[in-house]
Design a protein around this motif. Structure first.
Motif, PDB file in Angstrom:
ATOM      1  N   ASN A  90      43.653  47.978  40.499  1.00 56.41           N
ATOM      2  CA  ASN A  90      42.625  47.720  42.151  1.00 56.41           C
ATOM      3  C   ASN A  90      41.118  47.203  41.788  1.00 56.41           C
ATOM      4  OD1 ASN A  90      45.297  46.414  42.762  1.00 56.41           O
ATOM      5  ND2 ASN A  90      45.572  48.635  43.007  1.00 56.41           N
ATOM      6  N   ARG A  91      40.633  48.341  41.037  1.00 59.70           N
ATOM      7  CA  ARG A  91      38.687  48.192  40.596  1.00 59.70           C
ATOM      8  C   ARG A  91      38.659  47.047  40.792  1.00 59.70           C
ATOM      9  NH1 ARG A  91      38.632  52.634  36.629  1.00 59.70           N
ATOM     10  NH2 ARG A  91      40.333  51.592  36.015  1.00 59.70           N
ATOM     11  N   ARG A  92      40.003  45.826  39.819  1.00 59.30           N
ATOM     12  CA  ARG A  92      39.291  44.536  39.191  1.00 59.30           C
ATOM     13  C   ARG A  92      39.905  43.944  39.818  1.00 59.30           C
ATOM     14  NH1 ARG A  92      38.006  48.270  35.566  1.00 59.30           N
ATOM     15  NH2 ARG A  92      35.981  47.801  33.830  1.00 59.30           N
ATOM     16  N   TRP A  93      40.013  43.572  41.257  1.00 63.58           N
ATOM     17  CA  TRP A  93      41.109  42.551  42.313  1.00 63.58           C
ATOM     18  C   TRP A  93      40.224  41.756  42.568  1.00 63.58           C
ATOM     19  CZ3 TRP A  93      45.916  41.833  41.651  1.00 63.58           C
ATOM     20  CH2 TRP A  93      46.923  41.412  42.878  1.00 63.58           C
ATOM     21  N   ASN A  94      39.834  40.685  41.206  1.00 63.71           N
ATOM     22  CA  ASN A  94      39.292  39.158  41.700  1.00 63.71           C
ATOM     23  C   ASN A  94      40.220  38.486  40.873  1.00 63.71           C
ATOM     24  OD1 ASN A  94      39.201  39.423  38.740  1.00 63.71           O
ATOM     25  ND2 ASN A  94      37.539  39.940  38.149  1.00 63.71           N
ATOM     26  N   SER A  95      39.460  36.886  41.137  1.00 61.69           N
ATOM     27  CA  SER A  95      40.168  35.580  40.888  1.00 61.69           C
ATOM     28  C   SER A  95      41.372  35.740  39.801  1.00 61.69           C
ATOM     29  CB  SER A  95      39.566  34.680  41.272  1.00 61.69           C
ATOM     30  OG  SER A  95      38.504  34.747  40.731  1.00 61.69           O
ATOM     31  N   ASP A  96      40.558  35.716  39.008  1.00 65.25           N
ATOM     32  CA  ASP A  96      40.966  36.091  37.650  1.00 65.25           C
ATOM     33  C   ASP A  96      42.360  37.079  37.611  1.00 65.25           C
ATOM     34  OD1 ASP A  96      38.854  34.103  35.917  1.00 65.25           O
ATOM     35  OD2 ASP A  96      38.191  36.493  35.078  1.00 65.25           O
ATOM     36  N   ALA A 140      43.954  31.498  41.990  1.00 71.16           N
ATOM     37  CA  ALA A 140      44.190  31.958  43.197  1.00 71.16           C
ATOM     38  C   ALA A 140      43.836  31.244  44.119  1.00 71.16           C
ATOM     39  CB  ALA A 140      42.252  33.171  42.488  1.00 71.16           C
TER      40      ALA A 140
END
Length: 177
Positions: A114-120, A87
């Protein structure tokens, strides 16, 4: 209105992935290969989504070169570039926009929560998108440069004073039985 990215536009994004040897000519090769991709029409865009695809092609170019170095020179392992694609590539231009990556992931039917749209998740999507551009980049380089020239040019990158295109005599030498 169509625009295009030149090598200097994508260099800040790909430089960390392309440089392997101290004093090698990887970046000169990258510029040479980028010109070939421009000849194939793969550096032009007309939307932010298209610009994102072009930047992903630049990353696929870096990935292809790293895989070649691993297979040919034993420098790392095939696919090592995947762990480096993170990211950290998200940011202001010339880097990538997280929202646009999400749009592209949806269009390419990548599974994204999309609920976990984080750097991972972003890193995973980036690797998948680069993987999808990789064959396009490899095929275009072969089509524009020819397989022998592509191989010989990649083989020459460890030399510090290499200019591209490489001499026909070098191509003939490399390809002779």
């Amino acid at each position: 209105m169509e625009d295009s990215l030149c090598w200097d536009d994508v260099l800040p994004v790909v430089e960390p992935y392309m440089c392997v040897w101290s004093g090698g000519s990887e970046l000169r090769w990258g510029e040479y290969a980028w010109h070939a991709l421009a000849c194939a029409g793969l550096t032009s865009f007309d939307t932010e989504l298209g610009r994102t695809e072009v930047v992903l092609r630049a990353l696929a170019l870096a990935a292809l070169s790293r895989d070649f170095y691993a297979r040919t020179f034993g420098d790392g392992s095939d696919g090592d570039w995947r762990s480096a694609i993170t990211a950290d590539l998200v940011g202001p231009a010339p880097f990538l926009d997280a929202f646009t990556l999400g749009q592209l992931a949806e269009r390419r039917r990548l599974e994204v929560d999309n609920r976990r749209w984080n750097s991972d998740a972003i890193g995973h999507v980036l690797r998948d998108l680069v993987d999808r551009e990789y064959p396009t980049v490899a095929e275009a380089l072969g089509d524009v440069l020819g397989d022998a020239t592509l191989f010989a040019s990649l083989l020459s990158v460890r030399g510090p004073e290499v200019t591209y295109p490489v001499a026909d005599s070098f191509i003939t030498y490399v390809m002779s039985p």
